[in-house]
Design a protein around this motif. Sequence first.
Motif, PDB file in Angstrom:
ATOM      1  N   ALA A 254      40.906  35.953  92.993  1.00 36.33           N
ATOM      2  CA  ALA A 254      42.192  35.764  93.671  1.00 36.33           C
ATOM      3  C   ALA A 254      42.046  34.842  94.877  1.00 36.33           C
ATOM      4  N   ALA A 255      40.973  35.020  95.648  1.00 34.92           N
ATOM      5  CA  ALA A 255      40.763  34.193  96.831  1.00 34.92           C
ATOM      6  C   ALA A 255      40.548  32.732  96.453  1.00 34.92           C
TER       7      ALA A 255
ATOM      8  N   LEU B 207      46.388  26.081  97.989  1.00 37.95           N
ATOM      9  CA  LEU B 207      46.566  25.331  99.235  1.00 37.95           C
ATOM     10  C   LEU B 207      46.180  23.864  99.046  1.00 37.95           C
ATOM     11  N   ALA B 208      45.089  23.632  98.308  1.00 40.40           N
ATOM     12  CA  ALA B 208      44.682  22.247  98.020  1.00 40.40           C
ATOM     13  C   ALA B 208      45.751  21.534  97.206  1.00 40.40           C
ATOM     14  N   ALA B 209      46.349  22.253  96.254  1.00 36.57           N
ATOM     15  CA  ALA B 209      47.422  21.671  95.444  1.00 36.57           C
ATOM     16  C   ALA B 209      48.635  21.348  96.313  1.00 36.57           C
ATOM     17  N   GLY B 210      48.922  22.231  97.267  1.00 37.55           N
ATOM     18  CA  GLY B 210      50.049  21.981  98.168  1.00 37.55           C
ATOM     19  C   GLY B 210      49.843  20.743  99.016  1.00 37.55           C
ATOM     20  N   ARG B 211      48.593  20.521  99.434  1.00 35.78           N
ATOM     21  CA  ARG B 211      48.315  19.313 100.227  1.00 35.78           C
ATOM     22  C   ARG B 211      48.477  18.046  99.393  1.00 35.78           C
TER      23      ARG B 211
ATOM     24  N   LEU C 239      51.003  31.731  93.233  1.00 31.21           N
ATOM     25  CA  LEU C 239      52.424  31.829  93.587  1.00 31.21           C
ATOM     26  C   LEU C 239      52.604  32.626  94.881  1.00 31.21           C
ATOM     27  N   PHE C 240      51.762  33.630  95.081  1.00 28.45           N
ATOM     28  CA  PHE C 240      51.790  34.403  96.327  1.00 28.45           C
ATOM     29  C   PHE C 240      51.470  33.504  97.510  1.00 28.45           C
ATOM     30  N   THR C 241      50.541  32.576  97.300  1.00 26.05           N
ATOM     31  CA  THR C 241      50.165  31.629  98.348  1.00 26.05           C
ATOM     32  C   THR C 241      51.329  30.717  98.709  1.00 26.05           C
TER      33      THR C 241
END
Length: 205
Positions: free
Chosen positions: A12-13, A20-24, A73-75
């Motif tokens: 999960a971690a 987060l990397a995908a979001g960047r 998705l939680f992230t």
Amino acid sequence: MLLQVIFYIAIAAEAMTAALAAGRRKMDWFGVCVLACVTALGGGTMRDTLLGHYPLTWVANPYLLLICCGAALFTIALARFMDALKWPFLLLDALGLVVFTIIGCNIAIELGLSPIIIIVSGLVTGIVGGILRDVLCNDVPLVFSSELYATVAIVSGVLYYYGLQWGLPHDLVVVGVIVIGFSLRVAAIILKLEMPKFVYDKELR
């Protein structure tokens, strides 16, 4: 049992750090989930493929895909708070590296492979997911240029294998390797311990 619980937490971690990397990189939700699965499960998939160990871990246990996608998705939902969770993620990643390494070694041991392949199996399980994440994000993999990471996996694999060979109780070996590997990785982060770098900036003519 403890190793299995930590394994799921680490999965999960890893998925969350990948999200987060995908979001960047401004990926859509599908891209976020794919990158999370590749990062969290890529090392085990590569290991199983190289060793001919089938079915693949996530094929045998499809719920791992749900854990990865759910964590990703939680992230997304909690992205605004993620900066405050930097250290918890680093600590979970350090723990996950050692646990993935142990699990990778176990697979090779069960297959009756040589000590070198056992240690390589642990190394592949521990680091390949992060390499795939960085490649898909068009970055130089952190494992090749950051604090000690692959070295921690190698040390953990060596200690685990020879601890078992010396006849020490399995649970004691697992706990000892986790403590040593985790401490080494955290020390590398805090003290910025790195492997020597090769720098060559002259052009060939």
